[in-house]
Design a protein around this motif. Structure first.
Motif, short mmCIF file in Angstrom:
data_model
loop_
_atom_site.label_atom_id
_atom_site.label_comp_id
_atom_site.label_asym_id
_atom_site.label_seq_id
_atom_site.Cartn_x
_atom_site.Cartn_y
_atom_site.Cartn_z
N ASP A 130 -1.72 52.29 30.40
CA ASP A 130 -2.73 52.18 29.35
C ASP A 130 -2.95 50.73 28.92
O ASP A 130 -3.01 50.42 27.74
N TYR A 131 -3.09 49.84 29.89
CA TYR A 131 -3.37 48.43 29.65
C TYR A 131 -4.82 48.32 29.17
O TYR A 131 -5.73 48.79 29.84
N LYS A 132 -5.02 47.71 28.01
CA LYS A 132 -6.35 47.75 27.40
C LYS A 132 -7.41 46.94 28.14
O LYS A 132 -8.60 47.16 27.94
N VAL A 151 -2.67 53.59 35.43
CA VAL A 151 -3.40 54.38 34.44
C VAL A 151 -2.46 54.78 33.30
O VAL A 151 -2.81 54.70 32.13
N LYS A 157 -8.74 49.51 33.45
CA LYS A 157 -8.65 50.96 33.68
C LYS A 157 -9.12 51.22 35.12
O LYS A 157 -10.22 51.69 35.35
#
Length: 122
Positions: free
Chosen positions: A86-88, A83, A91
C-alpha cells in the motif's frame, strides 16, 4: 571474452525517499554505502536476488529518467507484495504485452522506471 551482467546506476535526490522506495516498498536490501566524507552525497548498492542496482546522489554520475527491465519468474507474487505494501506513490498493475510478456512498471520518486518482466525470455 566473458562479459557479466551490467549494474545499472540510477540517480537519486533524496536518501529517505530512495530507501522508502527501494528497501521498504520493493524489498531490496542495502549491500553497502559510500560517502567521500561528511556532507557528501550517498552512493550505495541495493540488491534482491541476482538483481543489483547502484543508487547515486552524485550529480555527474548519471541522469534521472532511466528505464530498466528486470526479469522475474514470479511476477504475480511480486505484484501481490507490492499491492499489499500500500505504497501511496505507486499502485502497479500487470499488463499483457502484444509480444507475449507480462509486465509491471513502477516509477521511483526520481523518474527512473523499473519494469518487471515475465515471459518471452524477458
Amino acid at each position: 571474452m566473458n562479459l557479466q551482467a551490467p549494474t545499472p546506476v540510477l540517480r537519486i535526490f533524496d536518501e529517505a525517499l530512495a530507501r522508502a522506495f527501494y528497501v521498504d516498498f520493493l524489498g531490496f536490501s542495502v549491500d553497502w554505502e559510500h560517502r567521500f566524507g561528511d556532507n557528501f552525497p550517498l552512493y550505495m548498492q541495493v540488491s534482491q536476488g541476482a538483481c543489483s542496482l547502484h543508487l547515486t546522489g552524485h550529480h555527474g554520475d548519471c541522469c534521472p529518467g532511466a528505464s530498466l527491465r528486470i526479469a522475474t519468474p514470479q511476477l504475480d507474487a511480486l505484484h501481490q507484495r507490492l499491492v499489499g505494501a500500500d505504497y501511496k506513490h505507486a499502485k502497479p498493475g500487470i499488463e499483457l504485452k502484444p509480444w507475449g510478456s507480462r509486465e509491471m512498471t513502477v516509477t521511483d520518486p526520481f523518474g527512473n522506471r523499473l519494469t518487471f518482466v515475465e515471459g518471452t525470455d524477458a
